[in-house]
Scaffold this active site. Structure first.
Site, PDB file in Angstrom:
ATOM      1  N   GLY A 477       0.848  -0.994   0.033  1.00 37.14           N
ATOM      2  CA  GLY A 477       0.150   0.309  -0.317  1.00 37.14           C
ATOM      3  C   GLY A 477       1.046   0.897  -0.197  1.00 37.14           C
ATOM      4  N   GLY A 717       8.944   4.583   4.792  1.00 41.75           N
ATOM      5  CA  GLY A 717       7.358   4.401   5.615  1.00 41.75           C
ATOM      6  C   GLY A 717       7.363   4.183   7.000  1.00 41.75           C
ATOM      7  N   GLU A 718       8.645   4.645   7.607  1.00 43.72           N
ATOM      8  CA  GLU A 718       8.206   4.263   9.732  1.00 43.72           C
ATOM      9  C   GLU A 718       8.322   5.828   9.982  1.00 43.72           C
ATOM     10  OE1 GLU A 718       9.099   0.124  10.534  1.00 43.72           O
ATOM     11  OE2 GLU A 718      10.491   0.739   8.966  1.00 43.72           O
TER      12      GLU A 718
END
Ligand code: MOS
Length: 752
Positions: A477, A717-718
């Site tokens: 995603g 992403g993090e």
């Protein structure tokens, strides 16, 4: 909304790029794991234990077995052989729950799978699972949220191998703290959190002779293959894992859980494909959670705000059997300059399922604690929290002694302050008002690791002018389809709408996990190398195909740009498209393979490779009705070259919304009587939704980090979830005067 990076002329790298898989998703063409159907497929529904500690004394399956449409009730007595798995070299064979399902009669956490009903419809399987009667010898579980470290040796085994409990040490932190003119000593707690991806975990297993195919909702097809091959005693080439679309995972789908071997064992038994899709409730039991952490942070400083010492002692929960490591201290040794430091951890066993990586594992709860402590120290010293951080900016990574490949944290603070309007801050608690609301402002810094995993890719150039790029990685995603398309387009000159991307299948060249924010950085060099090899073949064809204008030239004389071959140092306009050359040579395609070696866990790195950033957060507080909202966040990220600025901003915005949840809403509560997660539904486990989302302004610095790959891209992403909870809790203090050190901040904490 965001600082637009200036893309190099004509490059598709560093631009806002709409997702190439968007149309497939919005039209329903995108196939998620449970959208694949097979003739004769059966449905499996697991039976979960209703105790958290004890033994099964009797399992009565007679009623369930007799129900029409039921093909099997699998349990310990009839499941057949399932072996254990071990980690292999590199990042392979990783699993957070090694015990094969049904291996013994012992129950070690609530919801542990103890049987599986297999039937012709989901409804029948569910009814049969409910009809299984279980008798237990139950004991009281320990799910106590107050942690005392278990008595363990100095070195302990974890999922990722042995770890010394003394993570990091330099100088003499005890003496430095004892003698420091200013001291802070506080303990911060982050709760059990449950990943709640929209798509539940699902798996469908099919056997054909001795080969096993799994359609699985996973963040790592290659790792899953290695674990399942071991569990069924098969060579890896006899196992294929397919994952075309993932409705997110947040880390809960990084490593395989017991539903995969259960589906495979059931399909083996009944001779038909078997699908298991977990109910939301089961996702609170058996597919991981972020462990509870209790972190004591001690800071010693001069009155001017120079750090003298830092102790970070953290304890986290682990399951009875397994050893997920929640590495809270990962970022502590290098975030700030401090001569005396100690980072150490302990673990506390609880009757809960396997802990797991959850977006920003370790460092996210870790940075919440250390950044919250920095904010408290700033208050104690009467120094602006931005200034305190600037005062303690390190020149090198003081933990490893290595230089940073690229660190621009001070510029993040500067840009963030400016965009947020930090200079207008009045630090006095409750002093800032707008439209009848009390405002609170807070900030925090953050960091996240940058590295590469091993990656390989294949690129084809075809006679219709299209390109295909393939790698056995996944798109969870986050935009990996688009990243691969952009990289192939960049190198081959084929426009984005003519690039086809194949991923999520172990029959493709082995690609990276979608984890650790590392997938993007890993695939760059592999795709470029694959494209270069395909382009090399095009040049060979150009010099060897009769009728080609380049016949009899040396391939080295040729250049390749925008999908066309030309003679270098020759300005005449003779540029031939690769598709023309392929057609002339009667070839459908040329194919190139590329590999790029991983750097993650490199025992002898030359640089400390990290991304950095900061968040500035505003809350509004209405004391009359005790309403607290996060109204505005400005985030600045120094994450190298952002390949897709649109998807990149989306990553940070999404992480900030998740950070609102971490700071104010999310926590899993275990019942001390039976060990069950009490709030195991999306109605009771509250995540931040659109109505909770602040205005989020995202800015990226643009310093490509060539240590990571050729375009200088690090992962994002993090990092957006790192630090944000500390920024919000400091804003809460500024607005309310209440210092909450146990997440999430609850309204009742503020009613004082
Ligand atoms: Mo992330 S927790 O590495 O999926």
């Amino acid at each position: 909304m965001a600082t637009q990076q200036t893309p190099p002329n004509g490059s598709i790298i560093g631009r806002d790029t709409v997702r190439v898989d968007g149309p497939r998703k919005v039209t329903g063409l995108a196939q998620y794991t449970s959208d694949f159907h097979f003739p004769g497929m059966l449905y499996g529904v697991p039976v979960g234990a209703t105790i958290a500690n004890g033994r099964i004394t009797k399992l009565d399956t007679a009623t369930a077995e007799k129900m029409p449409g039921v093909h099997a009730i699998l349990h310990r007595g009839n499941i057949g052989k399932i072996y254990r798995s071990i980690p292999g070299p590199g990042f392979a064979g990783i699993c957070e729950e090694r015990r094969p399902p049904f291996e013994d009669d012992v129950v070690r956490y609530y919801g542990q799978f103890i049987a599986l009903a297999v039937a012709e419809t989901f409804e029948t399987a569910k009814a049969a699972a409910d009809a299984v009667r279980v008798t237990y010898a139950a004991e009281k579980p320990n799910v106590d949220p107050h942690l005392v470290a278990d008595d363990e040796p100095d070195e302990v085994m974890t999922t990722f191998g042995p770890r010394k409990r003394l993570d990091n040490q330099r100088g003499d932190p005890d003496a430095a703290f004892a003698n420091a003119p200013v001291k802070l000593d506080q303990t911060y707690v982050t709760p059990f959190e449950t990943h709640n991806p929209l798509e539940p975990h699902s798996t469908t297993a099919l056997w054909e002779n001795q080969t096993l195919t799994l359609y699985e909702s996973t963040q790592g097809v290659v790792n899953l293959r290695s674990v399942l091959a071991q569990m069924f005693g098969l060579p890896v080439e006899s196992v294929r894992v397919i994952t075309k679309f993932v409705g997110s995972g947040f880390g809960s789908k990084l490593w395989p859980w017991t539903l995969c071997p259960l589906a495979a064992a059931a399909a083996r038994q009944v001779g038909k494909p078997v699908r298991i899709v977990l109910a939301r409730k089961m996702m609170f039991h058996a597919v991981g959670h972020r462990p509870l952490t209790q972190q004591r942070v001690r800071l010693g400083a001069t009155r001017e705000g120079k750090l003298l010492s830092l102790h970070h002692d953290y304890i986290y929960t682990r399951s009875i059997l397994d050893a997920h490591h929640e590495d809270c201290g990962e970022g502590t040794p290098f975030q700030y300059s401090v001569p005396n430091l100690r980072v150490a951890f302990g673990r506390a066993k609880r009757h809960v399922g396997g802990g797991a990586d959850m977006r920003g594992p370790g460092r996210v709860p870790g940075l919440y604690a250390t950044e919250a402590a920095m904010n408290e120290l700033a208050r104690q010293l009467n120094i602006d929290p931005v200034k305190l951080r600037i005062l303690n900016e390190p020149k090198i990574d003081e933990g490893s002694g290595l230089p940073f490949s690229s660190r621009h944290l001070l510029e993040c603070f500067e840009l963030g302050s400016e965009k947020f309007g930090w200079s207008k801050r009045n630090p006095v608690v409750g002093s800032m008002k707008r439209d009848g609301l009390t405002l609170g402002w807070g900030m925090a810094g953050c960091s996240w690791v940058a590295a590469r995993f091993d990656a390989s890719a294949n690129v084809q150039l075809r006679d219709d002018g299209t390109c295909r790029v393939a790698s056995a990685t996944q798109d969870i995603g986050t935009g990996t389809y688009t990243i691969l398309a952009q990289l192939a387009s960049e190198r081959t000159g084929v426009p984005l709408n003519k690039v086809e991307v194949e991923l999520g299948d172990t029959s493709l060249p082995e690609g990276p996990l979608s984890g650790g924010s590392i997938a993007t950085g890993s695939v760059v060099n592999a795709v470029f190398a694959a494209a270069d090899q395909a382009i090399g073949s095009i040049k060979m064809i150009a010099v060897s195909t009769p009728g080609s204008p380049f016949v009899n030239r040396n391939p080295d004389e040729l250049g390749f740009e925008d999908g066309k071959v030309f003679v270098k140092n020759d300005n005449s306009a003779n540029r031939i498209a690769f598709s023309d050359l392929l057609r002339r040579a009667k070839l459908r395609l040329v194919s190139g393979n590329g590999r790029s070696a991983g750097t993650f866990g490199d025992p002898k790195p030359k640089f400390s490779t990290q991304s950095f950033g900061c968040h500035f957060a505003e809350v509004t507080w209405q004391p009359e009705i005790a309403r607290l909202r996060v109204s505005r966040v400005v985030s600045v990220m120094d994450a190298g070259k952002i390949i897709n600025t649109l998807a990149g901003r989306n990553q940070i915005q999404g992480a900030v919304v998740m950070g609102v949840g971490m700071a104010l809403l999310e926590h899993t509560e275990y019942d001390p009587q039976n060990g069950a997660p009490i709030n195991s539904s999306l109605a009771d486990y509250i995540v931040a939704v659109n109505a909770d989302a602040p205005v989020v302004e995202v800015h990226f610095l643009d310093y490509p980090d060539k240590e990571i790959n050729q375009v200088g891209a690090r992962g994002i992403g993090e990092i957006g979830l790192a630090g944000i909870a500390a920024a919000i809790t400091d804003a809460v203090y500024h607005a309310t005067g209440v210092r909450v050190r146990k997440l999430p901040v609850k309204i009742e904490d503020l009613l004082v």
